[in-house]
Design a protein around this motif. Structure first.
Motif, PDB file in Angstrom:
ATOM      1  N   MET A  48       0.807  -1.218   0.000  1.00 18.46           N
ATOM      2  CA  MET A  48       0.000   0.000   0.000  1.00 18.46           C
ATOM      3  C   MET A  48       0.846   1.276   0.000  1.00 18.46           C
ATOM      4  O   MET A  48       0.300   2.385   0.091  1.00 18.46           O
ATOM      5  N   THR A  49       2.165   1.151  -0.093  1.00 19.23           N
ATOM      6  CA  THR A  49       2.994   2.332  -0.277  1.00 19.23           C
ATOM      7  C   THR A  49       3.238   2.620  -1.754  1.00 19.23           C
ATOM      8  O   THR A  49       3.646   3.727  -2.113  1.00 19.23           O
ATOM      9  N   ASN A  50       3.021   1.624  -2.607  1.00 14.29           N
ATOM     10  CA  ASN A  50       3.251   1.769  -4.041  1.00 14.29           C
ATOM     11  C   ASN A  50       2.019   2.383  -4.701  1.00 14.29           C
ATOM     12  O   ASN A  50       0.909   1.854  -4.585  1.00 14.29           O
ATOM     13  N   GLN A  51       2.205   3.499  -5.404  1.00 22.31           N
ATOM     14  CA  GLN A  51       1.075   4.201  -6.005  1.00 22.31           C
ATOM     15  C   GLN A  51       0.378   3.343  -7.050  1.00 22.31           C
ATOM     16  O   GLN A  51      -0.858   3.356  -7.150  1.00 22.31           O
ATOM     17  N   TYR A  52       1.139   2.606  -7.833  1.00 19.63           N
ATOM     18  CA  TYR A  52       0.532   1.777  -8.871  1.00 19.63           C
ATOM     19  C   TYR A  52      -0.333   0.686  -8.245  1.00 19.63           C
ATOM     20  O   TYR A  52      -1.451   0.415  -8.717  1.00 19.63           O
ATOM     21  N   VAL A  53       0.164   0.046  -7.197  1.00 12.85           N
ATOM     22  CA  VAL A  53      -0.600  -1.006  -6.531  1.00 12.85           C
ATOM     23  C   VAL A  53      -1.890  -0.439  -5.965  1.00 12.85           C
ATOM     24  O   VAL A  53      -2.972  -1.039  -6.101  1.00 12.85           O
ATOM     25  N   VAL A  54      -1.813   0.710  -5.326  1.00 11.90           N
ATOM     26  CA  VAL A  54      -2.996   1.324  -4.713  1.00 11.90           C
ATOM     27  C   VAL A  54      -4.036   1.669  -5.766  1.00 11.90           C
ATOM     28  O   VAL A  54      -5.239   1.453  -5.569  1.00 11.90           O
ATOM     29  N   MET A  55      -3.615   2.162  -6.916  1.00  7.08           N
ATOM     30  CA  MET A  55      -4.557   2.636  -7.933  1.00  7.08           C
ATOM     31  C   MET A  55      -5.126   1.517  -8.795  1.00  7.08           C
ATOM     32  O   MET A  55      -6.166   1.697  -9.433  1.00  7.08           O
ATOM     33  N   HIS A  56      -4.490   0.337  -8.804  1.00  7.91           N
ATOM     34  CA  HIS A  56      -4.911  -0.709  -9.747  1.00  7.91           C
ATOM     35  C   HIS A  56      -5.099  -2.083  -9.119  1.00  7.91           C
ATOM     36  O   HIS A  56      -5.303  -3.058  -9.855  1.00  7.91           O
ATOM     37  N   SER A  57      -5.069  -2.190  -7.821  1.00 10.19           N
ATOM     38  CA  SER A  57      -5.245  -3.491  -7.187  1.00 10.19           C
ATOM     39  C   SER A  57      -5.854  -3.296  -5.806  1.00 10.19           C
ATOM     40  O   SER A  57      -6.027  -2.176  -5.332  1.00 10.19           O
ATOM     41  N   SER A  58      -6.190  -4.412  -5.175  1.00 11.46           N
ATOM     42  CA  SER A  58      -6.707  -4.378  -3.804  1.00 11.46           C
ATOM     43  C   SER A  58      -6.570  -5.756  -3.202  1.00 11.46           C
ATOM     44  O   SER A  58      -6.369  -6.762  -3.912  1.00 11.46           O
ATOM     45  N   SER A  59      -6.699  -5.824  -1.889  1.00  6.89           N
ATOM     46  CA  SER A  59      -6.540  -7.089  -1.179  1.00  6.89           C
ATOM     47  C   SER A  59      -7.698  -8.044  -1.424  1.00  6.89           C
ATOM     48  O   SER A  59      -7.594  -9.229  -1.123  1.00  6.89           O
ATOM     49  N   THR A  60      -8.816  -7.548  -1.965  1.00  2.99           N
ATOM     50  CA  THR A  60      -9.984  -8.407  -2.181  1.00  2.99           C
ATOM     51  C   THR A  60      -9.877  -9.227  -3.460  1.00  2.99           C
ATOM     52  O   THR A  60     -10.623 -10.193  -3.642  1.00  2.99           O
ATOM     53  N   LEU A  61      -8.978  -8.871  -4.353  1.00  2.38           N
ATOM     54  CA  LEU A  61      -8.891  -9.549  -5.648  1.00  2.38           C
ATOM     55  C   LEU A  61      -8.235 -10.913  -5.515  1.00  2.38           C
ATOM     56  O   LEU A  61      -7.382 -11.131  -4.638  1.00  2.38           O
ATOM     57  N   SER A  62      -8.600 -11.814  -6.413  1.00  2.61           N
ATOM     58  CA  SER A  62      -7.921 -13.099  -6.489  1.00  2.61           C
ATOM     59  C   SER A  62      -6.526 -12.906  -7.046  1.00  2.61           C
ATOM     60  O   SER A  62      -6.192 -11.867  -7.619  1.00  2.61           O
ATOM     61  N   ILE A  63      -5.696 -13.916  -6.901  1.00  4.58           N
ATOM     62  CA  ILE A  63      -4.308 -13.810  -7.339  1.00  4.58           C
ATOM     63  C   ILE A  63      -4.202 -13.600  -8.848  1.00  4.58           C
ATOM     64  O   ILE A  63      -3.316 -12.913  -9.345  1.00  4.58           O
ATOM     65  N   PHE A  64      -5.160 -14.165  -9.603  1.00  6.42           N
ATOM     66  CA  PHE A  64      -5.117 -14.014 -11.057  1.00  6.42           C
ATOM     67  C   PHE A  64      -5.363 -12.568 -11.460  1.00  6.42           C
ATOM     68  O   PHE A  64      -4.684 -12.036 -12.339  1.00  6.42           O
ATOM     69  N   TYR A  65      -6.320 -11.913 -10.816  1.00  5.61           N
ATOM     70  CA  TYR A  65      -6.601 -10.530 -11.165  1.00  5.61           C
ATOM     71  C   TYR A  65      -5.544  -9.578 -10.614  1.00  5.61           C
ATOM     72  O   TYR A  65      -5.345  -8.492 -11.145  1.00  5.61           O
ATOM     73  N   ARG A  66      -4.866  -9.968  -9.552  1.00  5.28           N
ATOM     74  CA  ARG A  66      -3.740  -9.139  -9.110  1.00  5.28           C
ATOM     75  C   ARG A  66      -2.630  -9.188 -10.159  1.00  5.28           C
ATOM     76  O   ARG A  66      -1.959  -8.184 -10.405  1.00  5.28           O
ATOM     77  N   MET A  67      -2.418 -10.350 -10.761  1.00  3.70           N
ATOM     78  CA  MET A  67      -1.446 -10.434 -11.842  1.00  3.70           C
ATOM     79  C   MET A  67      -1.906  -9.606 -13.036  1.00  3.70           C
ATOM     80  O   MET A  67      -1.102  -8.926 -13.690  1.00  3.70           O
ATOM     81  N   THR A  68      -3.200  -9.641 -13.340  1.00  2.00           N
ATOM     82  CA  THR A  68      -3.745  -8.835 -14.424  1.00  2.00           C
ATOM     83  C   THR A  68      -3.470  -7.355 -14.201  1.00  2.00           C
ATOM     84  O   THR A  68      -3.259  -6.598 -15.149  1.00  2.00           O
ATOM     85  N   SER A  69      -3.437  -6.943 -12.929  1.00  2.00           N
ATOM     86  CA  SER A  69      -3.194  -5.537 -12.613  1.00  2.00           C
ATOM     87  C   SER A  69      -1.839  -5.061 -13.114  1.00  2.00           C
ATOM     88  O   SER A  69      -1.632  -3.853 -13.273  1.00  2.00           O
ATOM     89  N   ALA A  70      -0.915  -5.982 -13.338  1.00  2.00           N
ATOM     90  CA  ALA A  70       0.418  -5.580 -13.786  1.00  2.00           C
ATOM     91  C   ALA A  70       0.377  -4.861 -15.118  1.00  2.00           C
ATOM     92  O   ALA A  70       1.259  -4.051 -15.423  1.00  2.00           O
ATOM     93  N   TRP A  71      -0.628  -5.136 -15.948  1.00  2.00           N
ATOM     94  CA  TRP A  71      -0.735  -4.430 -17.229  1.00  2.00           C
ATOM     95  C   TRP A  71      -2.052  -3.660 -17.336  1.00  2.00           C
ATOM     96  O   TRP A  71      -2.475  -3.286 -18.418  1.00  2.00           O
ATOM     97  N   ALA A  72      -2.718  -3.430 -16.204  1.00  2.00           N
ATOM     98  CA  ALA A  72      -3.997  -2.723 -16.224  1.00  2.00           C
ATOM     99  C   ALA A  72      -3.833  -1.214 -16.241  1.00  2.00           C
ATOM    100  O   ALA A  72      -4.751  -0.497 -16.639  1.00  2.00           O
ATOM    101  N   GLY A  73      -2.686  -0.718 -15.811  1.00  2.23           N
ATOM    102  CA  GLY A  73      -2.453   0.718 -15.770  1.00  2.23           C
ATOM    103  C   GLY A  73      -1.352   1.129 -16.726  1.00  2.23           C
ATOM    104  O   GLY A  73      -0.623   0.286 -17.282  1.00  2.23           O
ATOM    105  N   ALA A  74      -1.203   2.432 -16.913  1.00  7.42           N
ATOM    106  CA  ALA A  74      -0.268   2.942 -17.916  1.00  7.42           C
ATOM    107  C   ALA A  74       1.176   2.580 -17.588  1.00  7.42           C
ATOM    108  O   ALA A  74       1.910   2.065 -18.434  1.00  7.42           O
TER     109      ALA A  74
END
Length: 859
Positions: A120-146
């Motif tokens: 939660m200190t990383n701006q990209y993680v905060v803006m494009h992921s959350s603790s409620t997501l499954s591991i697959f969608y957290r991986m998807t977050s790696a290319w979800a933002g600019a």
């Protein structure tokens, strides 16, 4: 040192490594290559016009002057660093590119680790992921933002660079020294963006940890988004390799035949992944966006289509170059344009200049990217002039209707298509809508899908016909010479199919009752183009069957093989030809599916619902209708409508910020029997409505697209917008939670058509307004604690809900074409069956260089 600091340091080291590689590549270049890098088209054109040659030429004096400065500087640098010769400098450049692959991989791994650990200190993680997501969608977050997608692009570029350097370590290492420099400069663009631009930095941090992440964009919560962006990016990025090799070969004057294998292999690889990524995106749009379509001519969709069309032309031109020694000029132009249009696509996505459902927010990286793209494109296109003698064809076109003539015409059509799409993409920015009303007046006007269709459908029809004709034509010979042997039967079959389909299509599709679905005006024109598409498709299918029949017949006569073995061996031992026919067949199915759009119909139905009693403490709100609507061949019976909570796998039911409100509506299509409003055994109505279908019915749903009992379910989901500082749902000035609505449509699919439904707006007839049921439900669930009195007082006793529907003919052929495209592409790419040409060359090169040390003499 935390992950973010380590990631930032890794990117800085990567940038330094790339700069070192570029310096070493420049220092190691032969003087001839340096001269090619600094050539001036303006001076050479002046010399050409004035007839200056030799030492009198202005350009020659200019080059000699620059080289007289460069040579002492290069010699001084080599003596200062202790590097023996240019060959060793090039070796250092190559090794630096390998090292940079490791650094980029580490940076990508660190970002994924931050997402997995929910940093939660990383701006990209905060803006494009959350603790409620499954591991697959957290991986998807790696290319979800600019910034994450930019790092992923950079990682892929370094990976493909390492692969091509390894593949060419024996036979091109000493022939294409400019390859290292070109690939290094391409990497330099992205690492500079990642390091120096704030909104492109994936490891930026907050001064203090946030309480919660905002989560993934709800539109990306779909299975296709786990694989669609990476596949598309692989296609985009990997085009850098054939471009770099081709440009290095032309600039170095080493256009040898053994390079064709590399161009073809990498070109096919990139083209396949880009094409399949586009088709997967169509599937995602059809199933997730809830608008009944699969292609909207969105700017980002077009940004991927343009390089795909150019790459298609490039691959066909390579065939002509291989067989006839022609179209080298076209190939340099096409591969240069293809890669730069790939860069243009990522610029469109990230610049914020053009908006669409795929676009990221406006970013500061837009100006430097477009400047680099423009400068690079102009720089490399100059070599069409410089190397015009090298690019001359070995032979001349002898017949327009020959195989090479059809492919040249295909190139023109692809290029025209790209120009049309490019104009349409930038139409909102350029005043193209002009008229003469007392003088020339021009206005900006965004192109609508009808404008694209009006221009592109006729071109696509011609391309489809050429796709069927080209395999049946002969090299050098005109069509009339080989008509009776190859063209007659497919043409007659196509004409017969056109007449038959044109006479009977009215029996299969619903008329529009006066509604116009044609971009050309009268509806009959759209239907004519659809009929012609099917006719051309049959022409192509019969042509492919004829080619397979002849190949199988020949093998059986020569080798005595059975039909099945002859078919398999024909396909495996001639994958480029017969696998290519399967690709053509997949495109036929795609076009047939697209042609169904001429008969598409859409509308809206309204059903009246009544609030029903629910068991005390039930977590849902229950409405029931029972109304029926009659839509041509369909009877649609409205059943239950629930308001219920939806939670991601790790969501907390006690936290409103983790709760998504679902409006879930149930319908039955062509109901066979009467079902009770409440289950007869007194069980829960929600469980009754969502009772899983039997396994056999679910298999039918998976394979055929519908459940035999006719049940269909569609949702609208309202996802909370989280305030990261507190972890609470954002609220407006009235205290209403901010939620983002998404659609979850349902389809009843058959080979003739899809019935596509989506729950629409909900209206309260007693209060004459559209109630905010999501806010009401949140209040009922968390504030009223499911109080039965609140249930009675809060929710309207009756509502009217819209059901939006689309009847989409022939859409299933699109997914059939997508599936065949995937398997045919894999067949061509996978290294089994025929012995690849590049492997033969590789073996010969390894034998020739076995035991020889790497020295500067190789350069």
């Amino acid at each position: 040192m935390n992950l973010n600091e380590l990631g930032a340091i890794t990117l800085v080291l990567s940038g330094a490594t790339i700069i070192f590689s570029i310096i070493m590549a420049t220092v190691g270049l032969p003087l001839r290559s340096v001269r090619n890098l600094i050539r001036s088209m303006v001076l050479e054109v002046i010399d050409l016009r004035m007839g200056n040659t030799g030492r009198r030429a202005i350009s020659v004096r200019y080059y000699r002057f620059l080289l007289s400065i460069w040579v002492p500087l290069r010699r001084f640098f080599l003596s200062l660093t202790g590097i023996r010769n240019g060959g060793l400098a090039l070796e250092l450049s190559r090794q630096s590119l390998y090292v940079n692959t490791g650094l980029a991989s580490l940076a990508m791994l660190l970002l994924v680790s931050a997402l997995m650990l929910n940093d939660m200190t990383n701006q990209y993680v905060v803006m494009h992921s959350s603790s409620t997501l499954s591991i697959f969608y957290r991986m998807t977050s790696a290319w979800a933002g600019a910034s994450g997608s930019l790092l992923f692009w950079y990682f892929l570029l370094t990976l493909f660079t390492a692969i091509i350097l390894y593949q060419t370590r024996f036979r091109l290492y000493n022939r294409l020294p400019l390859l290292f420099l070109i690939l290094g400069v391409l990497q330099l663009l992205f690492i500079m963006l990642l390091v120096f631009f704030d909104d492109a930095q994936p490891f930026r941090t907050f001064a203090m940890p946030m309480t919660s992440g905002r989560g993934l964009n709800p539109l990306l919560l779909h299975w296709a988004m786990i694989i669609h962006p990476p596949i598309l990016y692989v296609g985009y990025v990997s085009f850098a390799i054939p471009f770099a090799v081709f440009a290095a070969a032309v600039m170095s004057g080493n256009m040898k035949d053994d390079l064709l294998a590399i161009f073809r292999r990498w070109g096919l690889f990139s083209w396949f992944f880009l094409g399949f990524g586009i088709l997967l995106g169509s599937k995602w749009a059809y199933e997730e966006l809830g608008w009944g379509g699969y292609w909207a001519w969105d700017p980002v969709e077009n940004a991927s289509l343009m390089p795909f069309l150019l790459a298609t032309a490039f691959l066909h031109s390579l065939i002509v170059q291989h067989h006839r020694g022609m179209l080298r000029f076209w190939n340099l132009f096409l591969i240069t344009s293809t890669y730069h249009f790939c860069l243009l696509g990522t610029w469109i996505t990230r610049s914020g200049v053009l908006q669409g459902p795929h676009s990221f927010a406006e970013s500061a990286i837009g100006p430097p990217m477009i400047i680099f793209i423009g400068a690079s494109y102009v720089y490399f296109l100059r070599f069409l002039f410089f190397k015009r003698k090298v690019l001359r064809p070995d032979d001349q076109l002898q017949s327009v209707t020959s195989k090479e003539g059809s492919m040249l015409l295909n190139n023109f059509l692809m290029l025209i298509s790209v120009v049309i799409i490019l104009v349409g993409v930038f139409s909102p920015l350029v005043p193209l809508d002009c008229s003469f009303n007392g003088g020339l007046q021009c206005f900006k006007a965004e192109w609508k899908p009808t404008t694209y269709n009006k221009l592109m459908v006729p071109i696509g029809l011609i391309v489809l016909f050429l796709m069927g004709a080209s395999p049946l034509l002969a090299w050098r010979k005109s069509a009339d010479v080989i008509y009776a042997r190859t063209l007659r039967i497919p043409l007659l079959a196509g004409i017969a199919a056109t007449i038959l389909y044109g006479s009977l299509y009215g029996l299969f599709f619903t008329s529009f009752d006066g509604e116009n679905n044609s971009p050309w005006g009268p509806q009959i024109l759209a239907e004519i183009f659809s009929v012609l598409t099917v006719g051309c498709g049959v022409f192509l299918i019969v042509g492919i069957m004829q080619e397979y029949h002849r190949g199988i017949k020949s093998r059986r006569a020569r080798l005595g093989e059975s039909f099945g073995r002859a078919f398999v061996q024909l396909l495996l031992l001639n994958k480029r030809r017969y696998g290519g026919y399967l690709i053509h067949l997949s495109v036929v199915f795609l076009f047939i599916g697209y042609s169904g759009g001429a008969f598409k119909t859409t509308g809206r139905l309204q059903f009246h619902y009544y609030r029903m009693d629910v068991p005390e403490g039930a977590p849902y709100v229950y409405y029931y209708s029972g109304d029926k609507a009659y839509l041509d061949n369909y009877i649609i019976e409205a059943r239950e409508l629930f308001l219920r909570p939806h939670f991601e796998p790790h969501g907390n039911p006690e936290n409103p910020g983790d709760m998504t409100v679902s409006q879930e509506a149930h319908y039955r299509i062509n109901p066979r029997d009467l079902l009770p409003v409440y289950p007869s055994d007194g069980s829960d109505p929600f469980a009754f409505a969502n009772k899983p279908a039997p396994l056999g019915d679910r298999l039918i749903k998976f394979t055929s697209g519908f459940i035999p009992d006719g049940r269909m379910t569609t949702e609208r989901r309202f996802y909370p917008q989280i305030y990261p500082y507190t972890g609470e749902v954002q609220k407006d000035q009235n205290g209403i939670s901010a939620r983002m609505a998404t659609s979850e449509p349902d389809m009843k699919s058959s080979w003739s058509e899809d019935l596509y439904i989506q729950l629409g707006a909900i209206y309260d007839p007693m209060r004459n307004r559209n109630p905010d049921l999501a806010a009401m439900y949140e209040f009922y669930l968390y504030e009223l604690k499911r109080d039965p009195r609140g249930y009675e007082m809060l929710f309207p006793p009756s509502i009217v809900a819209d059901l939006e529907y689309w009847v989409n003919p022939l859409v299933k052929f699109i997914w059939l074409g997508t599936t065949l495209f995937f398997f045919a592409g894999l067949l061509i790419l996978l290294p089994f069956g025929e012995k690849r040409e590049e492997d033969v060359i590789e073996e010969a090169a390894e034998k020739a260089t076995a035991g020889k040390p790497v020295t500067g003499e190789r350069y």
